[in-house]
Design a protein around this motif. Structure first.
Motif, PDB file in Angstrom:
ATOM      1  N   ALA A  33      35.827  45.754  29.667  1.00 20.97           N
ATOM      2  CA  ALA A  33      35.513  44.864  30.794  1.00 20.97           C
ATOM      3  C   ALA A  33      36.367  43.593  30.743  1.00 20.97           C
ATOM      4  O   ALA A  33      36.861  43.127  31.774  1.00 20.97           O
ATOM      5  CB  ALA A  33      34.024  44.513  30.790  1.00 20.97           C
ATOM      6  N   LYS A  34      36.554  43.062  29.548  1.00 22.31           N
ATOM      7  CA  LYS A  34      37.377  41.858  29.399  1.00 22.31           C
ATOM      8  C   LYS A  34      38.837  42.186  29.715  1.00 22.31           C
ATOM      9  O   LYS A  34      39.526  41.410  30.377  1.00 22.31           O
ATOM     10  CB  LYS A  34      37.247  41.311  27.979  1.00 22.31           C
ATOM     11  N   ALA A  35      39.320  43.347  29.251  1.00 17.63           N
ATOM     12  CA  ALA A  35      40.694  43.766  29.534  1.00 17.63           C
ATOM     13  C   ALA A  35      40.908  43.915  31.040  1.00 17.63           C
ATOM     14  O   ALA A  35      41.940  43.492  31.566  1.00 17.63           O
ATOM     15  CB  ALA A  35      41.006  45.077  28.814  1.00 17.63           C
ATOM     16  N   GLN A  36      39.940  44.478  31.739  1.00 20.78           N
ATOM     17  CA  GLN A  36      40.042  44.623  33.199  1.00 20.78           C
ATOM     18  C   GLN A  36      40.109  43.252  33.870  1.00 20.78           C
ATOM     19  O   GLN A  36      40.890  43.040  34.793  1.00 20.78           O
ATOM     20  CB  GLN A  36      38.837  45.413  33.742  1.00 20.78           C
ATOM     21  N   HIS A  37      39.288  42.316  33.392  1.00 15.85           N
ATOM     22  CA  HIS A  37      39.276  40.971  33.959  1.00 15.85           C
ATOM     23  C   HIS A  37      40.628  40.278  33.754  1.00 15.85           C
ATOM     24  O   HIS A  37      41.194  39.699  34.687  1.00 15.85           O
ATOM     25  CB  HIS A  37      38.149  40.143  33.321  1.00 15.85           C
ATOM     26  N   VAL A  38      41.144  40.328  32.539  1.00 17.05           N
ATOM     27  CA  VAL A  38      42.431  39.699  32.234  1.00 17.05           C
ATOM     28  C   VAL A  38      43.542  40.375  33.033  1.00 17.05           C
ATOM     29  O   VAL A  38      44.414  39.709  33.607  1.00 17.05           O
ATOM     30  CB  VAL A  38      42.729  39.746  30.721  1.00 17.05           C
ATOM     31  N   ALA A  39      43.512  41.702  33.098  1.00 14.93           N
ATOM     32  CA  ALA A  39      44.534  42.445  33.832  1.00 14.93           C
ATOM     33  C   ALA A  39      44.538  42.064  35.311  1.00 14.93           C
ATOM     34  O   ALA A  39      45.599  41.873  35.915  1.00 14.93           O
ATOM     35  CB  ALA A  39      44.300  43.942  33.667  1.00 14.93           C
ATOM     36  N   LYS A  40      43.352  41.942  35.905  1.00 13.11           N
ATOM     37  CA  LYS A  40      43.259  41.547  37.316  1.00 13.11           C
ATOM     38  C   LYS A  40      43.823  40.147  37.506  1.00 13.11           C
ATOM     39  O   LYS A  40      44.548  39.873  38.458  1.00 13.11           O
ATOM     40  CB  LYS A  40      41.821  41.607  37.806  1.00 13.11           C
ATOM     41  N   GLU A  41      43.525  39.251  36.571  1.00 15.63           N
ATOM     42  CA  GLU A  41      44.024  37.877  36.645  1.00 15.63           C
ATOM     43  C   GLU A  41      45.556  37.845  36.574  1.00 15.63           C
ATOM     44  O   GLU A  41      46.213  37.135  37.335  1.00 15.63           O
ATOM     45  CB  GLU A  41      43.413  37.032  35.524  1.00 15.63           C
ATOM     46  N   VAL A  42      46.129  38.624  35.669  1.00 17.28           N
ATOM     47  CA  VAL A  42      47.586  38.690  35.542  1.00 17.28           C
ATOM     48  C   VAL A  42      48.202  39.226  36.836  1.00 17.28           C
ATOM     49  O   VAL A  42      49.168  38.662  37.368  1.00 17.28           O
ATOM     50  CB  VAL A  42      48.002  39.548  34.330  1.00 17.28           C
ATOM     51  N   ALA A  43      47.633  40.306  37.364  1.00 14.93           N
ATOM     52  CA  ALA A  43      48.159  40.888  38.605  1.00 14.93           C
ATOM     53  C   ALA A  43      48.043  39.896  39.761  1.00 14.93           C
ATOM     54  O   ALA A  43      48.965  39.767  40.579  1.00 14.93           O
ATOM     55  CB  ALA A  43      47.434  42.195  38.919  1.00 14.93           C
ATOM     56  N   ASP A  44      46.904  39.185  39.845  1.00 10.29           N
ATOM     57  CA  ASP A  44      46.728  38.169  40.891  1.00 10.29           C
ATOM     58  C   ASP A  44      47.783  37.069  40.781  1.00 10.29           C
ATOM     59  O   ASP A  44      48.340  36.621  41.780  1.00 10.29           O
ATOM     60  CB  ASP A  44      45.336  37.537  40.807  1.00 10.29           C
ATOM     61  N   ARG A  45      48.049  36.643  39.561  1.00  8.11           N
ATOM     62  CA  ARG A  45      49.045  35.580  39.363  1.00  8.11           C
ATOM     63  C   ARG A  45      50.449  36.068  39.710  1.00  8.11           C
ATOM     64  O   ARG A  45      51.248  35.319  40.280  1.00  8.11           O
ATOM     65  CB  ARG A  45      48.996  35.061  37.935  1.00  8.11           C
ATOM     66  N   MET A  46      50.750  37.307  39.363  1.00  5.33           N
ATOM     67  CA  MET A  46      52.060  37.856  39.725  1.00  5.33           C
ATOM     68  C   MET A  46      52.187  37.945  41.245  1.00  5.33           C
ATOM     69  O   MET A  46      53.239  37.623  41.805  1.00  5.33           O
ATOM     70  CB  MET A  46      52.262  39.221  39.073  1.00  5.33           C
ATOM     71  N   ALA A  47      51.110  38.366  41.905  1.00  2.93           N
ATOM     72  CA  ALA A  47      51.119  38.452  43.365  1.00  2.93           C
ATOM     73  C   ALA A  47      51.301  37.072  43.988  1.00  2.93           C
ATOM     74  O   ALA A  47      52.049  36.912  44.963  1.00  2.93           O
ATOM     75  CB  ALA A  47      49.829  39.100  43.863  1.00  2.93           C
ATOM     76  N   ALA A  48      50.637  36.060  43.426  1.00  3.62           N
ATOM     77  CA  ALA A  48      50.769  34.702  43.954  1.00  3.62           C
ATOM     78  C   ALA A  48      52.183  34.161  43.744  1.00  3.62           C
ATOM     79  O   ALA A  48      52.736  33.485  44.609  1.00  3.62           O
ATOM     80  CB  ALA A  48      49.747  33.784  43.285  1.00  3.62           C
ATOM     81  N   HIS A  49      52.767  34.506  42.608  1.00  4.86           N
ATOM     82  CA  HIS A  49      54.098  33.988  42.282  1.00  4.86           C
ATOM     83  C   HIS A  49      55.203  34.739  43.017  1.00  4.86           C
ATOM     84  O   HIS A  49      56.142  34.125  43.536  1.00  4.86           O
ATOM     85  CB  HIS A  49      54.324  34.069  40.772  1.00  4.86           C
ATOM     86  N   TRP A  50      55.127  36.073  43.051  1.00  3.00           N
ATOM     87  CA  TRP A  50      56.193  36.879  43.638  1.00  3.00           C
ATOM     88  C   TRP A  50      55.795  37.577  44.932  1.00  3.00           C
ATOM     89  O   TRP A  50      56.563  38.381  45.459  1.00  3.00           O
ATOM     90  CB  TRP A  50      56.681  37.929  42.636  1.00  3.00           C
TER      91      TRP A  50
END
Length: 120
Positions: free
Chosen positions: A32-49
């Motif tokens: 569950a924590k890995a899914q949360h962190v992974a979603k956060e990373v993907a969201d940040r990549m989407a916001a940046h690129w």
């Protein structure tokens, strides 16, 4: 994650899944924590690129460079044929790798003759 799935583009979903799996495998993070962190990373990549066309290289040159460095490190001056068999390369290719790696190694040892000298 269902909200993200319904709104997120396929690339971000796939990225999230791969990050979550990597976190679980590499640092034994709870799912569950890995899914949360992974979603956060993907969201940040989407916001940046977001909105840009991004090309992800396959990293073949890095992998080849690692392999070439390993071949050079294992080279003892007489084992060209052994290395060719071990790495599934032609004898000529092994000679070429060793020659290029030696040239790079010597250049690193000598440094740039035209760069300003520094006193350490």
């Amino acid at each position: 994650m269902s909200e993200f799935r319904s709104k997120g583009p396929e690339l971000l979903l796939d990225l999230t899944e791969h990050i979550a799996v990597a976190l679980g495998e590499l640092v034994a993070m709870e799912s569950a924590k890995a899914q949360h962190v992974a979603k956060e990373v993907a969201d940040r990549m989407a916001a940046h690129w977001g909105g840009q066309n991004i090309y992800f290289p396959m990293g073949l040159s890095i992998k080849l460079s690692r392999r070439d460095r390993q071949i050079y490190d294992e080279f003892n001056g007489t084992n060209h044929s052994d290395l060719a068999r071990k790495y599934g390369a032609s004898l000529q290719w092994i000679y070429k790798i060793v020659k290029a790696a030696r040239k790079e190694h010597i250049a690193r040892l000598q440094g740039d003759m035209f760069s300003p000298a520094t006193d350490d």
